[in-house]
Design a protein around this motif. Sequence first.
Motif, PDB file in Angstrom:
ATOM      1  N   SER A 163       0.817  -1.219   0.000  1.00  0.00           N
ATOM      2  CA  SER A 163       0.000   0.000   0.000  1.00  0.00           C
ATOM      3  C   SER A 163       0.849   1.267   0.000  1.00  0.00           C
ATOM      4  O   SER A 163       0.584   2.201  -0.763  1.00  0.00           O
ATOM      5  N   PHE A 164       1.879   1.308   0.852  1.00  0.00           N
ATOM      6  CA  PHE A 164       2.721   2.509   0.931  1.00  0.00           C
ATOM      7  C   PHE A 164       3.484   2.728  -0.367  1.00  0.00           C
ATOM      8  O   PHE A 164       3.548   3.848  -0.881  1.00  0.00           O
ATOM      9  N   SER A 165       4.049   1.656  -0.916  1.00  0.00           N
ATOM     10  CA  SER A 165       4.782   1.770  -2.176  1.00  0.00           C
ATOM     11  C   SER A 165       3.848   2.182  -3.310  1.00  0.00           C
ATOM     12  O   SER A 165       4.242   2.942  -4.203  1.00  0.00           O
ATOM     13  N   THR A 166       2.620   1.702  -3.268  1.00  0.00           N
ATOM     14  CA  THR A 166       1.645   2.061  -4.297  1.00  0.00           C
ATOM     15  C   THR A 166       1.369   3.557  -4.295  1.00  0.00           C
ATOM     16  O   THR A 166       1.279   4.193  -5.353  1.00  0.00           O
ATOM     17  N   ILE A 167       1.234   4.128  -3.107  1.00  0.00           N
ATOM     18  CA  ILE A 167       0.976   5.574  -3.005  1.00  0.00           C
ATOM     19  C   ILE A 167       2.131   6.370  -3.602  1.00  0.00           C
ATOM     20  O   ILE A 167       1.918   7.365  -4.313  1.00  0.00           O
ATOM     21  N   LEU A 168       3.361   5.932  -3.347  1.00  0.00           N
ATOM     22  CA  LEU A 168       4.519   6.644  -3.899  1.00  0.00           C
ATOM     23  C   LEU A 168       4.555   6.533  -5.426  1.00  0.00           C
ATOM     24  O   LEU A 168       4.847   7.515  -6.124  1.00  0.00           O
ATOM     25  N   TYR A 169       4.264   5.347  -5.936  1.00  0.00           N
ATOM     26  CA  TYR A 169       4.244   5.191  -7.392  1.00  0.00           C
ATOM     27  C   TYR A 169       3.128   6.008  -8.026  1.00  0.00           C
ATOM     28  O   TYR A 169       3.288   6.563  -9.122  1.00  0.00           O
ATOM     29  N   LEU A 170       1.972   6.077  -7.358  1.00  0.00           N
ATOM     30  CA  LEU A 170       0.879   6.908  -7.869  1.00  0.00           C
ATOM     31  C   LEU A 170       1.293   8.372  -7.945  1.00  0.00           C
ATOM     32  O   LEU A 170       0.928   9.076  -8.900  1.00  0.00           O
ATOM     33  N   ALA A 171       2.050   8.818  -6.943  1.00  0.00           N
ATOM     34  CA  ALA A 171       2.527  10.203  -6.959  1.00  0.00           C
ATOM     35  C   ALA A 171       3.419  10.462  -8.166  1.00  0.00           C
ATOM     36  O   ALA A 171       3.436  11.575  -8.715  1.00  0.00           O
ATOM     37  N   GLY A 172       4.166   9.441  -8.585  1.00  0.00           N
ATOM     38  CA  GLY A 172       5.007   9.599  -9.765  1.00  0.00           C
ATOM     39  C   GLY A 172       4.224   9.505 -11.055  1.00  0.00           C
ATOM     40  O   GLY A 172       4.483  10.246 -12.016  1.00  0.00           O
ATOM     41  N   LEU A 173       3.256   8.621 -11.107  1.00  0.00           N
ATOM     42  CA  LEU A 173       2.489   8.417 -12.339  1.00  0.00           C
ATOM     43  C   LEU A 173       1.641   9.627 -12.703  1.00  0.00           C
ATOM     44  O   LEU A 173       1.436   9.913 -13.896  1.00  0.00           O
ATOM     45  N   VAL A 174       1.135  10.339 -11.706  1.00  0.00           N
ATOM     46  CA  VAL A 174       0.279  11.498 -12.009  1.00  0.00           C
ATOM     47  C   VAL A 174       1.076  12.658 -12.589  1.00  0.00           C
ATOM     48  O   VAL A 174       0.490  13.612 -13.115  1.00  0.00           O
ATOM     49  N   THR A 175       2.413  12.610 -12.508  1.00  0.00           N
ATOM     50  CA  THR A 175       3.239  13.685 -13.071  1.00  0.00           C
ATOM     51  C   THR A 175       3.486  13.491 -14.566  1.00  0.00           C
ATOM     52  O   THR A 175       4.023  14.381 -15.223  1.00  0.00           O
ATOM     53  N   ILE A 176       3.103  12.328 -15.096  1.00  0.00           N
ATOM     54  CA  ILE A 176       3.338  12.042 -16.520  1.00  0.00           C
ATOM     55  C   ILE A 176       2.154  12.553 -17.335  1.00  0.00           C
ATOM     56  O   ILE A 176       1.000  12.210 -17.071  1.00  0.00           O
ATOM     57  N   SER A 177       2.446  13.360 -18.330  1.00  0.00           N
ATOM     58  CA  SER A 177       1.389  13.940 -19.168  1.00  0.00           C
ATOM     59  C   SER A 177       0.803  12.893 -20.103  1.00  0.00           C
ATOM     60  O   SER A 177       1.524  12.058 -20.671  1.00  0.00           O
ATOM     61  N   GLU A 178      -0.502  12.937 -20.273  1.00  0.00           N
ATOM     62  CA  GLU A 178      -1.183  12.015 -21.188  1.00  0.00           C
ATOM     63  C   GLU A 178      -0.788  12.263 -22.637  1.00  0.00           C
ATOM     64  O   GLU A 178      -0.897  11.377 -23.486  1.00  0.00           O
ATOM     65  N   ASP A 179      -0.329  13.486 -22.922  1.00  0.00           N
ATOM     66  CA  ASP A 179       0.077  13.808 -24.289  1.00  0.00           C
ATOM     67  C   ASP A 179       1.219  12.918 -24.765  1.00  0.00           C
ATOM     68  O   ASP A 179       1.316  12.590 -25.959  1.00  0.00           O
ATOM     69  N   MET A 180       2.092  12.524 -23.836  1.00  0.00           N
ATOM     70  CA  MET A 180       3.230  11.678 -24.200  1.00  0.00           C
ATOM     71  C   MET A 180       2.744  10.297 -24.637  1.00  0.00           C
ATOM     72  O   MET A 180       3.254   9.710 -25.601  1.00  0.00           O
ATOM     73  N   TYR A 181       1.752   9.779 -23.931  1.00  0.00           N
ATOM     74  CA  TYR A 181       1.206   8.474 -24.297  1.00  0.00           C
ATOM     75  C   TYR A 181       0.456   8.545 -25.635  1.00  0.00           C
ATOM     76  O   TYR A 181       0.523   7.617 -26.448  1.00  0.00           O
ATOM     77  N   GLU A 182      -0.255   9.659 -25.847  1.00  0.00           N
ATOM     78  CA  GLU A 182      -0.983   9.821 -27.097  1.00  0.00           C
ATOM     79  C   GLU A 182      -0.016   9.916 -28.280  1.00  0.00           C
ATOM     80  O   GLU A 182      -0.253   9.335 -29.341  1.00  0.00           O
ATOM     81  N   ALA A 183       1.092  10.640 -28.066  1.00  0.00           N
ATOM     82  CA  ALA A 183       2.091  10.760 -29.132  1.00  0.00           C
ATOM     83  C   ALA A 183       2.730   9.402 -29.428  1.00  0.00           C
ATOM     84  O   ALA A 183       2.981   9.060 -30.585  1.00  0.00           O
ATOM     85  N   ALA A 184       2.966   8.638 -28.377  1.00  0.00           N
ATOM     86  CA  ALA A 184       3.557   7.308 -28.552  1.00  0.00           C
ATOM     87  C   ALA A 184       2.592   6.376 -29.282  1.00  0.00           C
ATOM     88  O   ALA A 184       3.013   5.551 -30.106  1.00  0.00           O
ATOM     89  N   SER A 185       1.304   6.506 -28.984  1.00  0.00           N
ATOM     90  CA  SER A 185       0.299   5.675 -29.661  1.00  0.00           C
ATOM     91  C   SER A 185       0.250   5.992 -31.147  1.00  0.00           C
ATOM     92  O   SER A 185       0.107   5.097 -31.989  1.00  0.00           O
ATOM     93  N   ILE A 186       0.369   7.272 -31.483  1.00  0.00           N
ATOM     94  CA  ILE A 186       0.364   7.682 -32.895  1.00  0.00           C
ATOM     95  C   ILE A 186       1.554   7.073 -33.628  1.00  0.00           C
ATOM     96  O   ILE A 186       1.461   6.683 -34.799  1.00  0.00           O
ATOM     97  N   ASP A 187       2.690   6.972 -32.921  1.00  0.00           N
ATOM     98  CA  ASP A 187       3.903   6.394 -33.517  1.00  0.00           C
ATOM     99  C   ASP A 187       3.851   4.872 -33.565  1.00  0.00           C
ATOM    100  O   ASP A 187       4.787   4.237 -34.053  1.00  0.00           O
ATOM    101  N   GLY A 188       2.774   4.298 -33.010  1.00  0.00           N
ATOM    102  CA  GLY A 188       2.613   2.858 -33.071  1.00  0.00           C
ATOM    103  C   GLY A 188       3.183   2.097 -31.888  1.00  0.00           C
ATOM    104  O   GLY A 188       3.337   0.870 -31.951  1.00  0.00           O
ATOM    105  N   ALA A 189       3.501   2.781 -30.821  1.00  0.00           N
ATOM    106  CA  ALA A 189       4.067   2.118 -29.648  1.00  0.00           C
ATOM    107  C   ALA A 189       2.989   1.341 -28.907  1.00  0.00           C
ATOM    108  O   ALA A 189       1.872   1.831 -28.714  1.00  0.00           O
ATOM    109  N   GLY A 190       3.328   0.132 -28.498  1.00  0.00           N
ATOM    110  CA  GLY A 190       2.404  -0.685 -27.728  1.00  0.00           C
ATOM    111  C   GLY A 190       2.515  -0.394 -26.239  1.00  0.00           C
ATOM    112  O   GLY A 190       3.303   0.460 -25.806  1.00  0.00           O
TER     113      GLY A 190
END
Length: 286
Positions: A163-190
């Motif tokens: 649980s504690f480690s999950t909270i820390l990872y969540l804090a890191g994941l929310v800093t990643i912009s969705e635009d990066m994933y969308e750009a990667a999807s356009i490039d065909g990244a799985g």
Amino acid sequence: MKKSKVYLAITIPAFVFFFIFHTYPALQGIFYSFTDWKGYGDWNFVGLKNYLNVFKDDRAGDAYLFTFEFAVITTILVNTISLLVAMGLNSKIKFQKTLRAVYFLPYILSILIIGFIFNFIFAHLLPQLGESLGWDWLAKNILGDPDLAWLGIVVVAVWQSVSFSTILYLAGLVTISEDMYEAASIDGAGMWRKFWSITFPLIAPFFTINMVLSMKGFLQVFDQIIALTGGGPGRSTESISLLIYRGGFEGGDFAYQSANAVIYFIVIVAVSIFQLRILNKREAKY
């Protein structure tokens, strides 16, 4: 002047209490590690005798081996599971906030209470379930088996620490912009490519913190063992912390176990520094 007075009024009492209940006892332990004090009565200086005896003690060697095996396995499991859970909770699913609160509940519960509950599960519920299903491997209490008792401790430690480690990872994941994933999807990244090229590099600092904190915490495992096995069967699950406690406060070897504690402190610091250097180098590559 007013700010400095307020600062001193806050910090000085905290410093005094910290020194009395933490620093002073630690310095006392280091001092007594060079003596033959049993925890009572008179004492004499013996130099480095206690430290040399620790390296000759087979019981201490077995405890160190068990502790490191436990810490490495549990650290890997906790960080793997918590990262997967964090990625699942960070996705677009319903009741995200409620699920995050539910996942954090095990961490705020007392370790001893959790240990006693799982002790009942391992000793009664699982064997009864195994008997009813005809599964011989589940029909026995693993905490009573010298070869399997450590698995029960790992299960409890992982269940609570995720649980504690999950909270820390969540804090890191929310800093990643969705635009990066969308750009990667356009490039065909799985999904796998997105994880290794975007997610994992960007949460590298959080991975470092989790790995260091997890390893340090599991190297000091004590409560779970006390609640589940008491270091048994025999000495198969005796950790260094438990050995120091029993030898120092129950066995009349206060000075000897103080030397063991000093060595153990140095080992934990060395492991933490080693982890930080390796993981920081990995962060620099990104």
